[in-house]
Design a protein around this motif. Structure first.
Motif, mmCIF file in Angstrom:
data_model
loop_
_atom_site.group_PDB
_atom_site.id
_atom_site.type_symbol
_atom_site.label_atom_id
_atom_site.label_comp_id
_atom_site.label_asym_id
_atom_site.label_seq_id
_atom_site.Cartn_x
_atom_site.Cartn_y
_atom_site.Cartn_z
ATOM 1 N N VAL A 163 0.884 -1.168 0.000
ATOM 2 C CA VAL A 163 0.000 0.000 0.000
ATOM 3 C C VAL A 163 0.920 1.215 0.000
ATOM 4 C CG1 VAL A 163 -1.830 1.216 1.222
ATOM 5 C CG2 VAL A 163 -1.763 -1.287 1.238
ATOM 6 N N ARG A 164 1.000 1.876 -1.158
ATOM 7 C CA ARG A 164 2.042 2.895 -1.358
ATOM 8 C C ARG A 164 1.488 4.298 -1.145
ATOM 9 N NH1 ARG A 164 3.396 1.926 -7.263
ATOM 10 N NH2 ARG A 164 5.378 3.007 -6.904
ATOM 11 N N ARG A 165 2.312 5.120 -0.532
ATOM 12 C CA ARG A 165 1.896 6.522 -0.357
ATOM 13 C C ARG A 165 1.777 7.182 -1.743
ATOM 14 N NH1 ARG A 165 5.636 7.494 -3.384
ATOM 15 N NH2 ARG A 165 7.613 8.491 -2.882
ATOM 16 N N GLY A 166 0.839 8.132 -1.866
ATOM 17 C CA GLY A 166 0.633 8.758 -3.173
ATOM 18 C C GLY A 166 1.797 9.628 -3.602
ATOM 19 N N ASN A 183 -1.992 0.098 -8.292
ATOM 20 C CA ASN A 183 -0.874 0.785 -8.958
ATOM 21 C C ASN A 183 0.443 0.152 -8.558
ATOM 22 O OD1 ASN A 183 1.364 2.869 -9.057
ATOM 23 N ND2 ASN A 183 -0.214 3.884 -10.264
ATOM 24 N N PRO A 184 1.209 -0.416 -9.472
ATOM 25 C CA PRO A 184 0.858 -0.526 -10.884
ATOM 26 C C PRO A 184 -0.295 -1.498 -11.076
ATOM 27 C CG PRO A 184 2.910 -1.688 -10.415
ATOM 28 C CD PRO A 184 2.517 -0.995 -9.162
ATOM 29 N N THR A 206 4.500 -9.604 -6.052
ATOM 30 C CA THR A 206 4.110 -8.391 -5.337
ATOM 31 C C THR A 206 2.965 -7.702 -6.076
ATOM 32 O OG1 THR A 206 5.851 -7.217 -6.533
ATOM 33 C CG2 THR A 206 6.373 -7.916 -4.290
ATOM 34 N N LEU A 207 2.105 -7.038 -5.313
ATOM 35 C CA LEU A 207 1.002 -6.235 -5.849
ATOM 36 C C LEU A 207 1.089 -4.858 -5.210
ATOM 37 C CD1 LEU A 207 -0.181 -9.294 -5.238
ATOM 38 C CD2 LEU A 207 -2.325 -8.243 -5.846
ATOM 39 N N GLY A 208 0.700 -3.824 -5.962
ATOM 40 C CA GLY A 208 0.768 -2.483 -5.390
ATOM 41 C C GLY A 208 -0.547 -1.735 -5.505
ATOM 42 N N LEU A 209 -0.782 -0.867 -4.539
ATOM 43 C CA LEU A 209 -1.895 0.087 -4.583
ATOM 44 C C LEU A 209 -1.352 1.438 -4.160
ATOM 45 C CD1 LEU A 209 -3.330 -2.560 -2.619
ATOM 46 C CD2 LEU A 209 -5.169 -1.452 -3.847
ATOM 47 N N LYS A 210 -2.020 2.522 -4.608
ATOM 48 C CA LYS A 210 -1.645 3.853 -4.121
ATOM 49 C C LYS A 210 -2.829 4.468 -3.397
ATOM 50 C CE LYS A 210 2.232 5.529 -6.797
ATOM 51 N NZ LYS A 210 2.780 6.540 -7.688
ATOM 52 N N VAL A 211 -2.545 5.126 -2.291
ATOM 53 C CA VAL A 211 -3.620 5.708 -1.470
ATOM 54 C C VAL A 211 -3.298 7.181 -1.169
ATOM 55 C CG1 VAL A 211 -4.234 3.497 -0.416
ATOM 56 C CG2 VAL A 211 -2.481 4.918 0.665
#
Ligand SMILES: NC(=O)C1=CN([C@@H]2O[C@H](COP(=O)(O)OP(=O)(O)OC[C@H]3O[C@@H](n4cnc5c(N)ncnc54)[C@H](OP(=O)(O)O)[C@@H]3O)[C@@H](O)[C@H]2O)C=CC1
Ligand SMILES: O=C(OP(=O)(O)O)[C@H](O)COP(=O)(O)O
Length: 352
Positions: A163-166, A183-184, A206-211
């Motif tokens: 869970v990545r910082r924007g 994201n990606p 790995t999986l990513g999200l942006k919040v």
């Protein structure tokens, strides 16, 4: 040693190098005389213009220039390139022209350098290398957990959701402001292959999200180990890692916001949290499957790694001595108890 690119990472690398007894910071380079140029001057760091045509802007703004980036590169024994992603690769030619070794950051592709580096996992790989890339904040955070698990139990497979910082706090053009973005969007994300630049034989997805947050990244980790383990054993193992802070129960730290407050309360420079922050309560085990949550302060976790990369490249210290010296000089390492952190902060205030 010189820093080319004095922004989020560069200014922290400059301070960290300045604090080392065996290193000398001879200057930093920027493209514009903004607030960071003024504070660099107050810290006594000689300033070089990264883009020669912009030199007059510095004197107009009252920032004294020591020269242009070419001169910094020629004078330095090593450059740490902290320019935005992609510019580092363009700069490599400049470093080669002056036969100046360089360290690049994780925003560059792996092929910018001969070696991708994490001090805990592959310190010796950078010995005598001329060009080294310190991997990104997320890859650094993952590598610091995988290395001790691999050594102690063997790792069959890693699955991580990031869970990545924007954006960073000053990056007001980034986002999302009110959304949750895969994201990606392509799965798996680029982080797994990046971790494999450190652990070539590792199986990792790995999986990513942006919040909408600027504070930290948070990872949800599942590691299948080669042996049955207990949560208590894993916890003890991670508590033995100086660059991992296992957040004790009872601290009331239930998220990244309070972690950042904790670092500020303790008087850490810029509120930095160089350590991976693993929630002790989250460490759970089911047979060979380990689960945990950790938070990664994207602005600071790679800083000690840059310092160690310099020592590895010049072959001046072994891994343990270098990491210990870096940690001691920067004040890295929170003991298992909150009072350990408070004592460290008090000692820092007493030194001032
Ligand atoms: N921020 C993060 O969370 C992390 C970033 N990284 C990586 O670190 C690297 C740097 O990122 P970050 O510090 O965030 O970026 P910033 O944008 O904060 O800083 C980059 C700096 O480089 C300067 N710059 C821009 N163009 C040039 C140029 N042509 N020559 C010299 N300097 C230049 C900028 O100067 P000016 O202001 O004068 O224009 C700025 O000071 C990237 O590879 C990034 O992926 C790695 C881990 C975490
Ligand atoms: O999160 C980061 O990189 P990563 O997600 O590619 O590991 C770094 O903090 C840099 O991120 P950015 O490229 O979104 O500025």
């Amino acid at each position: 040693m010189g820093v080319n690119g004095y922004g989020t990472i560069g200014k922290r690398v400059a301070d960290a190098v300045h604090a080392q007894p065996d290193m000398e910071l001879i200057g930093v380079a920027k493209t514009q005389p903004n607030f960071e140029a003024h504070t660099a001057g107050e810290r006594g760091y000689p300033m070089y213009a990264a883009i020669p045509e912009r030199s007059p802007l510095f004197s107009e703004a009252g920032v004294e220039l020591a020269g242009e980036v070419d001169e910094l590169v020629a004078k330095a024994d090593i450059i740490v390139d902290c320019t935005p992603s992609g510019i580092g690769a363009e700069n490599r030619e400049l470093y080669e022209t002056h036969h100046t070794p360089a360290i690049f950051q994780g925003g560059e592709d792996a092929d910018v350098a001969d070696v991708s580096f994490n001090a805990r996992a592959n310190f010796d790989a950078a010995r005598d290398a001329d060009y080294v890339r310190v991997v990104s904040c997320n890859t650094t955070g993952l590598s610091r957990i995988i290395a001790p698990l691999e050594e102690e139990y063997g790792v069959e497979k890693v699955r991580a959701t990031l869970v990545r910082r924007g954006g960073d706090p000053g990056q007001n053009s980034r986002g999302p402001i009110n959304d949750i973005l895969p994201n990606p969007i392509k799965i798996p994300s680029h982080h797994g292959p990046d971790v494999k630049t450190i652990f070539p034989d590792l199986e990792i997805d790995t999986l990513g999200l942006k919040v909408p947050a600027t504070l930290m990244h948070v990872h949800a980790l599942n590691v299948t180990l080669e042996d049955d383990v207990t949560g208590a054993h894993v916890r003890q193992l991670l508590e033995g890692e100086n660059r991992v802070y296992v957040i004790p129960e009872g601290m009331g730290i239930d998220g990244a916001g309070k972690l950042m407050d904790f670092a500020l309360d303790a008087g850490r420079p810029r509120g930095d949290m160089w350590e991976n922050c693993v929630w002790g309560e989250s460490i759970g085990v089911n047979g060979r499957d380990l689960y945990l949550f950790q938070a990664i302060h994207q602005q600071s976790d790679v800083i000690p790694e840059n310092v160690d990369a310099i020592r590895a490249m010049f072959d001046t210290e072994d891994q343990q001595d270098s990491m210990a010296l870096t940690d001691q000089t920067l004040g890295i390492g929170i003991s298992g108890s909150p009072s350990g952190f408070a004592e460290q902060a008090r000692a820092e205030f007493a030194d001032d």
